[in-house]
Design a protein around this motif. Structure first.
Motif, PDB file in Angstrom:
ATOM      1  N   MET A 104       0.951  -1.210   0.194  1.00 24.15           N
ATOM      2  CA  MET A 104       0.033   0.163   0.194  1.00 24.15           C
ATOM      3  C   MET A 104       0.883   1.337  -0.075  1.00 24.15           C
ATOM      4  O   MET A 104       2.147   1.210   0.372  1.00 24.15           O
ATOM      5  N   ALA A 142       5.329   4.504   1.188  1.00 22.57           N
ATOM      6  CA  ALA A 142       4.821   2.975   0.997  1.00 22.57           C
ATOM      7  C   ALA A 142       4.900   1.985   1.979  1.00 22.57           C
ATOM      8  O   ALA A 142       6.067   2.229   2.570  1.00 22.57           O
ATOM      9  N   ALA A 189      -3.476   4.015  -2.069  1.00 17.05           N
ATOM     10  CA  ALA A 189      -3.741   3.233  -3.156  1.00 17.05           C
ATOM     11  C   ALA A 189      -3.055   1.651  -2.706  1.00 17.05           C
ATOM     12  O   ALA A 189      -2.214   1.695  -1.934  1.00 17.05           O
ATOM     13  N   GLU A 190      -3.416   0.718  -3.221  1.00 14.96           N
ATOM     14  CA  GLU A 190      -3.231  -0.625  -3.231  1.00 14.96           C
ATOM     15  C   GLU A 190      -2.337  -1.043  -4.448  1.00 14.96           C
ATOM     16  O   GLU A 190      -2.791  -0.872  -5.369  1.00 14.96           O
ATOM     17  N   ALA A 191      -1.226  -1.769  -4.323  1.00 14.29           N
ATOM     18  CA  ALA A 191      -0.441  -2.089  -5.368  1.00 14.29           C
ATOM     19  C   ALA A 191      -0.865  -3.407  -6.081  1.00 14.29           C
ATOM     20  O   ALA A 191      -1.593  -4.339  -5.516  1.00 14.29           O
ATOM     21  N   TRP A 219       8.017   1.452  -5.782  1.00 21.36           N
ATOM     22  CA  TRP A 219       6.898   2.026  -4.992  1.00 21.36           C
ATOM     23  C   TRP A 219       6.168   3.287  -5.221  1.00 21.36           C
ATOM     24  O   TRP A 219       5.218   3.578  -4.919  1.00 21.36           O
ATOM     25  N   GLN A 251       3.007   5.001 -10.138  1.00 23.48           N
ATOM     26  CA  GLN A 251       1.715   4.907 -10.050  1.00 23.48           C
ATOM     27  C   GLN A 251       0.870   3.851 -11.056  1.00 23.48           C
ATOM     28  O   GLN A 251       0.022   3.193 -10.646  1.00 23.48           O
ATOM     29  N   TYR A 276      -0.092   0.462  -9.050  1.00 29.33           N
ATOM     30  CA  TYR A 276      -1.288   0.532  -8.129  1.00 29.33           C
ATOM     31  C   TYR A 276      -2.466   0.339  -8.946  1.00 29.33           C
ATOM     32  O   TYR A 276      -2.693   0.890  -9.865  1.00 29.33           O
ATOM     33  N   TRP A 288      -7.295   2.866  -5.969  1.00 33.00           N
ATOM     34  CA  TRP A 288      -7.240   4.153  -5.471  1.00 33.00           C
ATOM     35  C   TRP A 288      -8.312   4.938  -4.528  1.00 33.00           C
ATOM     36  O   TRP A 288      -9.549   4.603  -5.064  1.00 33.00           O
TER      37      TRP A 288
END
Length: 124
Positions: A34, A50, A96-98, A105, A108, A111, A114
């Motif tokens: 995250m 992150a 955001a979740e990856a 990290w 964008q 991810y 969002w």
């Protein structure tokens, strides 16, 4: 389809503190890495911090020593503790979740989920 919801933004004076929260719904925030990003008007979104699986943390140079990212798995919530805030920290902050196996990290593109963002305003 899951989503993320940020909260905790607001207006503070320089030197103050805020704690942002990011609650996951339908997404397991403890399963993927995250991060927090921020975007100022007219500028590109940038990575702030992150929290990677295994406990590794990463920070932008501009916030090192002032911001702390953490996670409460029981609450499915990601946090960003922001201390010694500066006017240049003013921005909309997004969590955001990856994607699986993410390794850049601050990129964008790494991810997949969002949040809608929470505004932080720091006055001098």
């Amino acid at each position: 389809q899951g989503w993320l919801v940020e909260s905790g933004g607001g207006s503070v004076q320089a030197g103050g503190s805020l704690r942002l929260s990011c609650a996951g719904s339908g997404v397991a925030t403890d399963s993927y890495s995250m991060a927090w990003f921020r975007q100022e008007p007219g500028k590109e979104r940038e990575g702030v911090a992150a929290f990677y699986r295994g406990g590794r943390t990463y920070y932008a140079d501009s916030v090192k020593g002032r911001f702390t990212i953490s996670q409460d798995n029981a609450k499915n919530t990601l946090y960003l503790q922001m201390n010694s805030l500066k006017p240049e920290d003013t921005a909309i902050y997004y969590c955001a979740e990856a994607v699986p196996f993410a390794y850049k990290w601050a990129d964008q593109a790494e991810y997949k989920y969002w949040g809608q963002g929470t505004r932080v305003t720091v006055s001098s």
